[in-house]
Scaffold this motif. Structure first.
Motif, mmCIF file in Angstrom:
data_model
loop_
_atom_site.group_PDB
_atom_site.id
_atom_site.type_symbol
_atom_site.label_atom_id
_atom_site.label_comp_id
_atom_site.label_asym_id
_atom_site.label_seq_id
_atom_site.Cartn_x
_atom_site.Cartn_y
_atom_site.Cartn_z
ATOM 1 N N LEU A 229 -66.061 68.707 29.138
ATOM 2 C CA LEU A 229 -66.707 69.915 28.612
ATOM 3 C C LEU A 229 -68.101 69.590 28.078
ATOM 4 N N GLY A 230 -68.247 68.440 27.438
ATOM 5 C CA GLY A 230 -69.556 68.029 26.953
ATOM 6 C C GLY A 230 -70.534 67.768 28.084
ATOM 7 N N LEU A 231 -70.063 67.077 29.126
ATOM 8 C CA LEU A 231 -70.921 66.807 30.281
ATOM 9 C C LEU A 231 -71.329 68.102 30.984
ATOM 10 N N ARG A 232 -70.375 68.993 31.176
ATOM 11 C CA ARG A 232 -70.671 70.248 31.857
ATOM 12 C C ARG A 232 -71.631 71.102 31.040
ATOM 13 N N ALA A 233 -71.429 71.163 29.722
ATOM 14 C CA ALA A 233 -72.318 71.953 28.870
ATOM 15 C C ALA A 233 -73.737 71.412 28.932
ATOM 16 N N GLY A 234 -73.872 70.086 28.989
ATOM 17 C CA GLY A 234 -75.194 69.479 29.074
ATOM 18 C C GLY A 234 -75.917 69.804 30.366
ATOM 19 N N LYS A 235 -75.153 70.231 31.388
ATOM 20 C CA LYS A 235 -75.728 70.603 32.682
ATOM 21 C C LYS A 235 -75.765 72.119 32.880
ATOM 22 N N GLY A 236 -75.416 72.865 31.831
ATOM 23 C CA GLY A 236 -75.402 74.322 31.953
ATOM 24 C C GLY A 236 -74.269 74.838 32.799
ATOM 25 N N MET A 237 -73.167 74.097 32.861
ATOM 26 C CA MET A 237 -72.060 74.465 33.733
ATOM 27 C C MET A 237 -70.846 75.009 32.971
ATOM 28 N N VAL A 238 -71.059 75.382 31.695
ATOM 29 C CA VAL A 238 -70.025 76.069 30.924
ATOM 30 C C VAL A 238 -70.594 77.429 30.553
ATOM 31 N N LEU A 239 -69.922 78.501 30.930
ATOM 32 C CA LEU A 239 -70.463 79.841 30.770
ATOM 33 C C LEU A 239 -70.780 80.153 29.313
ATOM 34 N N ASP A 240 -71.990 80.680 29.098
ATOM 35 C CA ASP A 240 -72.459 81.062 27.777
ATOM 36 C C ASP A 240 -73.434 82.218 27.979
ATOM 37 N N ALA A 242 -75.434 83.656 26.192
ATOM 38 C CA ALA A 242 -76.739 83.508 25.548
ATOM 39 C C ALA A 242 -77.633 82.490 26.250
ATOM 40 N N ASP A 243 -77.087 81.771 27.220
ATOM 41 C CA ASP A 243 -77.822 80.693 27.888
ATOM 42 C C ASP A 243 -78.021 81.052 29.356
ATOM 43 N N HIS A 244 -79.260 81.364 29.740
ATOM 44 C CA HIS A 244 -79.521 81.776 31.120
ATOM 45 C C HIS A 244 -79.278 80.649 32.120
ATOM 46 N N ASP A 245 -79.238 79.407 31.666
ATOM 47 C CA ASP A 245 -78.900 78.318 32.584
ATOM 48 C C ASP A 245 -77.471 78.436 33.102
ATOM 49 N N THR A 246 -76.639 79.212 32.412
ATOM 50 C CA THR A 246 -75.256 79.388 32.868
ATOM 51 C C THR A 246 -75.072 80.690 33.652
ATOM 52 N N TRP A 247 -76.135 81.459 33.818
ATOM 53 C CA TRP A 247 -76.067 82.652 34.676
ATOM 54 C C TRP A 247 -76.238 82.178 36.116
ATOM 55 N N SER A 248 -75.205 81.559 36.622
ATOM 56 C CA SER A 248 -75.296 80.885 37.915
ATOM 57 C C SER A 248 -73.953 80.957 38.618
ATOM 58 N N ALA A 249 -73.894 80.338 39.781
ATOM 59 C CA ALA A 249 -72.625 80.171 40.499
ATOM 60 C C ALA A 249 -72.227 78.705 40.491
ATOM 61 N N GLY A 250 -72.658 77.984 39.449
ATOM 62 C CA GLY A 250 -72.420 76.548 39.415
ATOM 63 C C GLY A 250 -73.301 75.860 40.444
ATOM 64 N N SER A 251 -72.778 74.846 41.076
ATOM 65 C CA SER A 251 -73.537 74.145 42.117
ATOM 66 C C SER A 251 -73.746 75.082 43.302
ATOM 67 N N PHE A 252 -75.008 75.375 43.623
ATOM 68 C CA PHE A 252 -75.269 76.362 44.670
ATOM 69 C C PHE A 252 -75.123 75.767 46.062
ATOM 70 N N LEU A 305 -84.413 77.336 39.276
ATOM 71 C CA LEU A 305 -83.436 76.273 39.107
ATOM 72 C C LEU A 305 -83.148 76.118 37.623
ATOM 73 N N SER A 306 -81.937 75.753 37.300
ATOM 74 C CA SER A 306 -81.562 75.519 35.904
ATOM 75 C C SER A 306 -82.499 74.509 35.268
ATOM 76 N N THR A 307 -82.766 74.683 33.987
ATOM 77 C CA THR A 307 -83.561 73.691 33.267
ATOM 78 C C THR A 307 -82.744 72.454 32.921
ATOM 79 N N LYS A 308 -81.451 72.497 33.243
ATOM 80 C CA LYS A 308 -80.565 71.376 32.927
ATOM 81 C C LYS A 308 -80.067 70.628 34.165
ATOM 82 N N HIS A 309 -80.091 71.297 35.336
ATOM 83 C CA HIS A 309 -79.489 70.685 36.522
ATOM 84 C C HIS A 309 -80.098 71.320 37.769
ATOM 85 N N THR A 310 -80.629 70.501 38.667
ATOM 86 C CA THR A 310 -81.334 71.045 39.830
ATOM 87 C C THR A 310 -80.419 71.722 40.845
ATOM 88 N N LEU A 311 -79.123 71.521 40.743
ATOM 89 C CA LEU A 311 -78.215 72.056 41.756
ATOM 90 C C LEU A 311 -77.792 73.493 41.465
#
Length: 354
Positions: A229-240, A242-252, A305-311
């Protein structure tokens, strides 16, 4: 009127002609049969975390499976935990239950959004585990034959982010195309999980480093969940919200699986991993960043692209599907120009194409 933007984590998509929520298998089958009999476009939706939907209206029926619960058929030291989960159950709730009950084997799949029914379709995986490692069977509705059909693990032909179920999106032997819902609609999934408070062997180097152990060691499953959960949150991969980095489909994009001769043409420093059947897997994220697309590429635009993860392709607020498609094409084409590798999208593309 309900829109697909309200139901998907990328938050794009137009109005839905007919939206239905079901809480029983009988109701789900009735909606599917009605749509198929009328030759009406059908989208069976779970968590909406793997869909890029068009800005245009969806002139069909969207049915959301809201069934919940975990049925334990057996739990013994010899046989492990034999559980059956309806397709509508939230995947991460299954992981929470497994860690609490001492069911080992899916703890590294913590924090993945979406529903139970989507996991075998994609053979969802992360941090060295895949759902196929513990999958016993998938019970489906065969839209082509109009009957229940159950597939054992070996019959699903599971691979990297693929399965027989996923391949049934496309035309079958009779030439009928089933998208945006595959021919085989998942009704429930059976998992076989060893009884253990300790995890399966840690296979992923990044996770092992975070846990302070060597690859192959076992630790408490709760510790693996917390670390993931910590690793995923650091990459914007835990839905939040308030965080637009998580407005995604995960790895695109999926990690490319290449023939050895194609992998040999990559720069020497490019990641390479054996992928079975003589193929070599490389990292889509590495290709994207080394093709000149850094984190945050596209800002201050509505899609970036996410500010935390290019994928991860993200909606910065107000993005439309056309904005995300434009960005996806830019990245895909840039990687192909730089390395001769064509990236393939992971999400279901609904009414759009790259």
């Amino acid at each position: 009127m309900t829109t697909l933007a309200e139901l998907t984590t990328l938050r794009t998509g137009g109005e839905i002609a007919r939206y239905v929520e079901i809480d029983s298998e009988a109701d789900l089958l009735a909606v599917i049969a009605e749509a198929d009999d009328a030759d009406e476009p059908l989208l069976v939706l779970g968590g909406g975390s793997n869909v890029l939907a068009s800005d245009e209206a969806f002139e069909g029926v969207v049915v959301r499976d809201t069934r919940r619960g975990v049925r334990v058929r057996e739990s013994s030291a010899c046989g492990g935990a034999d559980i059956v989960v309806p397709a509508g159950e939230v995947w991460d709730e299954v992981v929470v239950r497994a860690v609490a009950e001492g069911w080992s084997g899916i703890e590294a799949l913590s924090g993945i959004p979406g529903s139970m029914g989507a996991t075998p379709v994609q053979n969802v995986g992360a941090y060295g585990q895949e759902v196929g490692d513990v999958l016993a069977f998938v019970r489906t509705w065969d839209r082509g034959a109009g009957r229940i059909r159950t597939f054992a693990n070996a019959q699903l032909h599971l691979g990297y982010r693929t399965s027989l179920l996923k391949r049934s999106f496309t035309a079958d032997e009779e030439g009928r195309a089933w998208s945006p819902t595959p021919r085989y609609v998942v009704l429930e999934v059976g998992l076989q999980l060893p009884l253990a408070t300790r995890s399966a062997p840690v296979r992923y180097a990044e996770l092992a480093r975070t846990l302070g152990v060597e690859v192959g060691e076992r630790v408490e499953s709760a510790a693996v969940r917390e670390a993931v959960l910590g690793l995923r949150a650091g990459k914007g991969m835990v839905l939040d919200a308030a965080d637009h980095d998580t407005w995604s489909a995960g790895s695109f994009f999926t990690n490319p699986l290449l023939a050895p001769e194609d992998a040999a043409r990559l720069p020497e420093v490019a990641p390479r991993f054996p992928a079975g059947e003589g193929r070599v897997k490389t990292s889509a994220a590495w290709l994207i960043s080394h093709a000149g697309f850094e984190r945050g590429h596209g800002l201050p635009g509505p899609a970036a692209l996410s500010t935390k993860h290019t994928l991860a392709l993200t909606n910065r607020g107000g993005a439309r599907a056309v904005d995300l498609v434009r960005l996806a094409r830019e990245v895909r084409d840039g990687v192909e120009r730089a390395f001769g590798v064509r990236l393939e999208p992971e999400p279901v593309l609904l009414g759009v194409s790259l």
